[in-house]
Design a protein around this motif. Sequence first.
Motif, PDB file in Angstrom:
ATOM      1  N   PHE A 331       1.804  -8.144 -45.947  1.00  0.00           N
ATOM      2  CA  PHE A 331       1.385  -6.807 -45.513  1.00  0.00           C
ATOM      3  C   PHE A 331       0.153  -6.896 -44.604  1.00  0.00           C
ATOM      4  N   LEU A 332      -0.825  -7.691 -45.007  1.00  0.00           N
ATOM      5  CA  LEU A 332      -2.052  -7.824 -44.213  1.00  0.00           C
ATOM      6  C   LEU A 332      -1.768  -8.438 -42.849  1.00  0.00           C
ATOM      7  N   VAL A 333      -0.884  -9.435 -42.808  1.00  0.00           N
ATOM      8  CA  VAL A 333      -0.535 -10.053 -41.519  1.00  0.00           C
ATOM      9  C   VAL A 333       0.068  -9.013 -40.579  1.00  0.00           C
ATOM     10  N   GLY A 334       1.039  -8.250 -41.076  1.00  0.00           N
ATOM     11  CA  GLY A 334       1.673  -7.238 -40.247  1.00  0.00           C
ATOM     12  C   GLY A 334       0.737  -6.119 -39.847  1.00  0.00           C
ATOM     13  N   PHE A 335      -0.099  -5.673 -40.778  1.00  0.00           N
ATOM     14  CA  PHE A 335      -0.986  -4.549 -40.512  1.00  0.00           C
ATOM     15  C   PHE A 335      -2.082  -4.943 -39.521  1.00  0.00           C
ATOM     16  N   VAL A 336      -2.645  -6.133 -39.685  1.00  0.00           N
ATOM     17  CA  VAL A 336      -3.671  -6.593 -38.743  1.00  0.00           C
ATOM     18  C   VAL A 336      -3.059  -6.772 -37.356  1.00  0.00           C
ATOM     19  N   ALA A 337      -1.817  -7.252 -37.284  1.00  0.00           N
ATOM     20  CA  ALA A 337      -1.138  -7.368 -35.994  1.00  0.00           C
ATOM     21  C   ALA A 337      -1.006  -6.003 -35.323  1.00  0.00           C
ATOM     22  N   LEU A 338      -0.733  -4.958 -36.122  1.00  0.00           N
ATOM     23  CA  LEU A 338      -0.651  -3.607 -35.563  1.00  0.00           C
ATOM     24  C   LEU A 338      -1.981  -3.178 -34.947  1.00  0.00           C
ATOM     25  N   PHE A 339      -3.082  -3.510 -35.595  1.00  0.00           N
ATOM     26  CA  PHE A 339      -4.390  -3.187 -35.035  1.00  0.00           C
ATOM     27  C   PHE A 339      -4.612  -3.895 -33.704  1.00  0.00           C
ATOM     28  N   VAL A 340      -4.318  -5.185 -33.669  1.00  0.00           N
ATOM     29  CA  VAL A 340      -4.531  -5.958 -32.443  1.00  0.00           C
ATOM     30  C   VAL A 340      -3.686  -5.396 -31.302  1.00  0.00           C
ATOM     31  N   LEU A 341      -2.432  -5.123 -31.588  1.00  0.00           N
ATOM     32  CA  LEU A 341      -1.527  -4.631 -30.550  1.00  0.00           C
ATOM     33  C   LEU A 341      -1.889  -3.222 -30.100  1.00  0.00           C
ATOM     34  N   SER A 342      -2.312  -2.366 -31.032  1.00  0.00           N
ATOM     35  CA  SER A 342      -2.720  -1.013 -30.630  1.00  0.00           C
ATOM     36  C   SER A 342      -3.957  -1.075 -29.738  1.00  0.00           C
ATOM     37  N   GLY A 343      -4.879  -2.002 -30.029  1.00  0.00           N
ATOM     38  CA  GLY A 343      -6.043  -2.167 -29.169  1.00  0.00           C
ATOM     39  C   GLY A 343      -5.659  -2.632 -27.779  1.00  0.00           C
ATOM     40  N   LEU A 344      -4.723  -3.566 -27.697  1.00  0.00           N
ATOM     41  CA  LEU A 344      -4.240  -4.047 -26.405  1.00  0.00           C
ATOM     42  C   LEU A 344      -3.614  -2.893 -25.612  1.00  0.00           C
ATOM     43  N   GLY A 345      -2.791  -2.103 -26.298  1.00  0.00           N
ATOM     44  CA  GLY A 345      -2.152  -0.964 -25.644  1.00  0.00           C
ATOM     45  C   GLY A 345      -3.126   0.124 -25.249  1.00  0.00           C
ATOM     46  N   ASN A 346      -4.203   0.295 -26.016  1.00  0.00           N
ATOM     47  CA  ASN A 346      -5.227   1.266 -25.637  1.00  0.00           C
ATOM     48  C   ASN A 346      -5.763   0.961 -24.249  1.00  0.00           C
ATOM     49  N   GLY A 347      -6.067  -0.313 -24.006  1.00  0.00           N
ATOM     50  CA  GLY A 347      -6.610  -0.700 -22.708  1.00  0.00           C
ATOM     51  C   GLY A 347      -5.609  -0.509 -21.589  1.00  0.00           C
ATOM     52  N   SER A 348      -4.349  -0.872 -21.819  1.00  0.00           N
ATOM     53  CA  SER A 348      -3.363  -0.784 -20.744  1.00  0.00           C
ATOM     54  C   SER A 348      -2.983   0.657 -20.421  1.00  0.00           C
ATOM     55  N   THR A 349      -2.875   1.526 -21.433  1.00  0.00           N
ATOM     56  CA  THR A 349      -2.512   2.921 -21.155  1.00  0.00           C
ATOM     57  C   THR A 349      -3.609   3.630 -20.373  1.00  0.00           C
ATOM     58  N   TYR A 350      -4.878   3.373 -20.715  1.00  0.00           N
ATOM     59  CA  TYR A 350      -5.952   4.050 -19.992  1.00  0.00           C
ATOM     60  C   TYR A 350      -6.069   3.546 -18.565  1.00  0.00           C
ATOM     61  N   LYS A 351      -5.699   2.310 -18.308  1.00  0.00           N
ATOM     62  CA  LYS A 351      -5.663   1.815 -16.942  1.00  0.00           C
ATOM     63  C   LYS A 351      -4.598   2.551 -16.133  1.00  0.00           C
ATOM     64  N   MET A 352      -3.489   2.908 -16.774  1.00  0.00           N
ATOM     65  CA  MET A 352      -2.394   3.562 -16.071  1.00  0.00           C
ATOM     66  C   MET A 352      -2.783   4.924 -15.523  1.00  0.00           C
ATOM     67  N   ILE A 353      -3.671   5.635 -16.210  1.00  0.00           N
ATOM     68  CA  ILE A 353      -3.963   7.026 -15.850  1.00  0.00           C
ATOM     69  C   ILE A 353      -4.542   7.154 -14.438  1.00  0.00           C
ATOM     70  N   PRO A 354      -5.675   6.495 -14.103  1.00  0.00           N
ATOM     71  CA  PRO A 354      -6.174   6.619 -12.730  1.00  0.00           C
ATOM     72  C   PRO A 354      -5.219   6.025 -11.712  1.00  0.00           C
ATOM     73  N   GLY A 355      -4.488   4.975 -12.096  1.00  0.00           N
ATOM     74  CA  GLY A 355      -3.536   4.376 -11.174  1.00  0.00           C
ATOM     75  C   GLY A 355      -2.424   5.330 -10.793  1.00  0.00           C
ATOM     76  N   ILE A 356      -1.915   6.083 -11.747  1.00  0.00           N
ATOM     77  CA  ILE A 356      -0.839   7.037 -11.488  1.00  0.00           C
ATOM     78  C   ILE A 356      -1.288   8.104 -10.498  1.00  0.00           C
ATOM     79  N   PHE A 357      -2.472   8.670 -10.728  1.00  0.00           N
ATOM     80  CA  PHE A 357      -2.906   9.778  -9.873  1.00  0.00           C
ATOM     81  C   PHE A 357      -3.329   9.299  -8.481  1.00  0.00           C
ATOM     82  N   GLN A 358      -3.894   8.112  -8.376  1.00  0.00           N
ATOM     83  CA  GLN A 358      -4.199   7.609  -7.038  1.00  0.00           C
ATOM     84  C   GLN A 358      -2.916   7.244  -6.303  1.00  0.00           C
ATOM     85  N   ALA A 359      -1.936   6.716  -7.030  1.00  0.00           N
ATOM     86  CA  ALA A 359      -0.647   6.416  -6.406  1.00  0.00           C
ATOM     87  C   ALA A 359       0.005   7.685  -5.862  1.00  0.00           C
TER      88      ALA A 359
END
Length: 456
Positions: A331-359
């Motif tokens: 459970f801990l392995v899977g749950f900690v992986a979810l934290f790591v991946l959600s953090g990675l996705g946080n960075g990538s989604t916020y990068k998309m926002i200014p890119g979309i509108f400038q595009a």
Amino acid sequence: MTGTTAPRRGGRWIEQWDPEDETFWKETGERTARRNLLYSVFSEHIGFSIWSLWSVMVLFMGPAYGIDPAGKFFLIATATLVGALVRVPYTFAVARFGGRNWTVFSALMLLAPTVAALVVMEPGTSYGTFLLVAALTGVGGGNFASSMTNINAFFPLRKKGWALGLNAGGGNIGVPVVQLAGLLVIATAGATHPRLLLGAYIPLIVLAAVLAAVRMDNLAPVRNDTGAVREALKDAHTWIMAFLYIGTFGSFIGYSFAFGLVLQTQFGRTPLQAASLTFVGPLLGSLIRPVGGALADRFGGARITLGTFVAMAAATGVVVFASGRSSLPVFLVGFVALFVLSGLGNGSTYKMIPGIFQAKALARGMTGEAAAAYGRRLSGAAMGLIGAVGALGGLGINLVFREAFLSSGSGTAAFVTFLGFYALCCAVTWAVYLRQPVAAAVPAAGVEAKPQLTSV
């Protein structure tokens, strides 16, 4: 002269700002932007700690408090809800009052929930009082929105993924830090002394406000633009990105708030045992967020986001298996992986926002500073809305956990629900931003998109 600072309306105001001008950026802009980023991170960090305070306070609430697990999940959900709602006005306050001025005010606002919790945190206090104080901590969630909107204006598009990822990641670390501080108090003084933790944060709040007042700046070109808000509200990409942000940031904050309580309720951990594990996931998720932004700068936000959601679905499958088998290590392995991946996705989604509108600006025939200004204007308005909706994902996670534990005494059903949601996020990301990336990301009627716009 571009980038000069002049006094205005009682604060430090920079009258002109053009980060896309490489000469200006190298000579003065980068130094100023980095300085503001540093103190923005610190203030946002304290804000996140206060917002997530009740993920720690519930560990101090033993049988003498008379509150069952469902009631504790609702306390956490209340803080999450208010934090999501105040993100919208906090976003627009930057343009109305100035980024530096609002950072000072929003930091001082953190004193209200901290002092209130210091007063009421003891057995015998009514549940309604605890709900009210938990709601007050929501102001800490608003700090994220104003900080991200402010820093978005300071940096050029080519640096936004890194800057926004670092700003958000440094703020997100406030979650594991307050949890570590709670662990320290429980391990040394015991689970009956929550006021020690609360008292330690009061001078830190004051310090954040003082540093912001002395070292940060306001950007005069950033104006309260109701037209931008209306345009962002009407744009489908605002709501598509808000949906995806529920999957990334909503997961991060929801799991951060609920992790310790899940360990106590489902796996029978003591407050000390739960606190010794709770901080690990949020810490790793926070540290990796700038990496998500940097990867998005290099490979494109949509690609990183899709890969993240696929991996989150796989990690959730591991958690469902472990929850059904009552295997804490798996459970801990899977749950900690979810934290790591959600953090990675946080960075990538916020990068998309200014890119979309400038595009979109480039697809409409804008060039140079006009396109950059359009992108900053729309993305700044959209970020508050996206951040608010995304934070509601944290509310949803805690409410789903509450219902799962009420009905079955286990979180397994909740994780199955989350697995289905991540599958839907995968489908949306692929269909909108990767299947036909140029046409989908830049839907400008009658205008043929340019090849370089696929970097969204």
